[in-house]
Design an enzyme around this catalytic site. Structure first.
Site, PDB file in Angstrom:
ATOM      1  N   HIS A   1      -3.160   7.676   1.933  1.00  0.00           N
ATOM      2  CA  HIS A   1      -3.580   6.344   1.491  1.00  0.00           C
ATOM      3  C   HIS A   1      -4.998   6.118   2.013  1.00  0.00           C
ATOM      4  O   HIS A   1      -5.317   6.463   3.149  1.00  0.00           O
ATOM      5  CB  HIS A   1      -2.618   5.302   2.053  1.00  0.00           C
ATOM      6  CG  HIS A   1      -3.073   3.897   1.817  1.00  0.00           C
ATOM      7  ND1 HIS A   1      -3.520   3.463   0.588  1.00  0.00           N
ATOM      8  CD2 HIS A   1      -3.162   2.832   2.661  1.00  0.00           C
ATOM      9  CE1 HIS A   1      -3.861   2.194   0.692  1.00  0.00           C
ATOM     10  NE2 HIS A   1      -3.654   1.782   1.926  1.00  0.00           N
TER      11      HIS A   1
ATOM     12  N   ASN B   1      -9.986   0.190  -0.311  1.00  0.00           N
ATOM     13  CA  ASN B   1      -8.527   0.268  -0.276  1.00  0.00           C
ATOM     14  C   ASN B   1      -7.982  -0.323  -1.581  1.00  0.00           C
ATOM     15  O   ASN B   1      -8.092  -1.523  -1.809  1.00  0.00           O
ATOM     16  CB  ASN B   1      -8.032  -0.520   0.949  1.00  0.00           C
ATOM     17  CG  ASN B   1      -6.529  -0.471   1.111  1.00  0.00           C
ATOM     18  OD1 ASN B   1      -5.810  -0.068   0.193  1.00  0.00           O
ATOM     19  ND2 ASN B   1      -6.045  -0.887   2.255  1.00  0.00           N
TER      20      ASN B   1
ATOM     21  N   CYS C   1       0.822  -1.227   0.000  1.00  0.00           N
ATOM     22  CA  CYS C   1       0.000   0.000   0.000  1.00  0.00           C
ATOM     23  C   CYS C   1       0.851   1.270   0.000  1.00  0.00           C
ATOM     24  O   CYS C   1       0.362   2.336  -0.359  1.00  0.00           O
ATOM     25  CB  CYS C   1      -0.942   0.005   1.198  1.00  0.00           C
ATOM     26  SG  CYS C   1      -2.134  -1.339   1.138  1.00  0.00           S
TER      27      CYS C   1
END
Ligand code: UT7
Length: 323
Positions: free
Chosen positions: A250, A280, A114
């Site tokens: 993020h 996500n 990520c």
């Protein structure tokens, strides 16, 4: 005179299929209310059968090139941040290179899960400063839907697919924080925490595997580590919290995003938030949020932006840039 890596164009691509929380609750012991309350996610996009990460990345790359008014031949390098490559190799970046008909320069992938886009941005910045490339396509692209265990409600409701891309161009600056482009970066990892977020497959197991996460533990590390890395990168660039126009974090969980904004004393209306629409998307989340932030008329030329991300590894970091 200082060489700066300046954003010349940006674009994104989201697969057509939109999956609302209610669709997941039909086959899983979960609810729209739980997913919204615990994560802020309302829907996500899933790639179609046969649509690989390189397809998403290519669509985003072409959109970024169009926004920059450039052609593939104007680009010297492609860096793709991804943990979901179409194949073990070649890299997604070389697949994109072929798909956009770019026959010179070089292309490679960066894998920091990520945090991948922050690592890719920082790498591209270093290469531009070193004079190794003049224009670099930096892409974050993922198909995390391929890594989900559809019987594990604690993970499969959280992730989505997508891609975002930007073109960085070498431009001369004055070496001050008034320059456009990347002003500072901060990268970190700590492999001692590799077991709280990982995929239980790969080349050594002859399986693709599924994502496994100790959500609470990752959450705890995220709030603490992201606030610290953002603080460090701002200090490095001699920028104080009140000068920031946008935090582009993020997009994993609205509660993490709110926690960081609070710690940095930045009001939520100066944070780009897309987690409700995308879930996500791992390395794609920051370029997607940047692209949508610009498209919505929020992010404007000369705005000061902080991005920060954390993911498997653990790996985490931040970049501060002037748009
Ligand atoms: O991008 C990489 C970084 N990743 C992240 O930043 C993710 C970080 N973690 C998180 O975002 C949160 O920890 C989650 C959203 C994953 C989970 O939220 P939480 O508030 O930490 O919930 P929890 O894991 O403590 O679970 C609470 C309860 C549990 O039930 P019990 O044990 O209290 O009876 C779970 O079994 O919620 C249950 N639960 C669910 N219930 C309905 C877990 N998943 C679900 C679900 N639907 N999908």
């Amino acid at each position: 005179m200082t060489m700066r890596a300046v954003v010349k164009g940006i674009g994104h691509y989201l697969p057509e299929r939109v999956v609302p929380n209610s669709e997941l609750s039909r086959s899983l012991d979960t609810s729209d209310a739980w997913i919204r309350a615990r994560s802020g996610i309302e829907r996500r996009h899933f790639a179609a059968k046969g649509q690989g990460t390189s397809d998403l990345a290519t669509r985003a790359a072409l959109a970024a090139l169009a926004d920059a008014g450039l052609a593939a031949r104007d680009i010297n390098a492609i860096i793709v941040a991804t943990s979901t490559p179409d194949l073990t190799f070649p890299s997604v970046a070389t697949m994109v290179q072929d798909k956009i008909a770019m026959t010179t320069g070089f292309a490679f992938d960066v894998q920091a899960v990520c945090a991948g886009f922050v690592f890719a941005l920082s790498t591209a910045n270093a290469m531009i400063i070193a004079g190794q490339a003049k224009r670099i396509l930096v892409i974050g692209a993922e198909t995390f839907s391929q890594l989900m265990d559809w019987t594990d409600r604690s993970t499969c409701v959280l992730f989505g697919d997508g891609a975002g891309a930007l073109v960085l161009e070498a431009q001369r600056g004055d070496g001050t924080k008034a320059d456009r482009g990347i002003l500072a970066a901060d990268l970190n990892s700590d492999g001692r925490h590799r077991n709280i977020l990982f995929v239980d497959g790969g080349v050594s197991t002859k399986t693709v595997g599924h994502l496994r996460m100790e959500g609470k533990e990752v959450f705890r590390h995220a709030v603490e580590k992201l606030a610290k890395t953002a603080q460090r990168v701002l200090e490095r660039a001699d920028i104080s919290d009140h000068e920031i126009d946008w935090i582009v974090p993020h997009q994993a969980n609205i509660r993490i995003i709110q926690g960081i904004a609070r710690k940095m004393s930045v009001p939520l209306d100066r944070v780009i938030i897309t987690v409700q629409d995308h879930g996500n998307t791992s390395a794609a989340s920051i370029p997607l949020a940047l692209s949508i932030g610009q498209k919505d008329g929020k992010i404007k030329k000369n705005d000061l932006i902080v991005t920060e991300a954390i993911g498997g590894g653990l790996a985490w970091g931040s970049v501060v840039l002037r748009w």
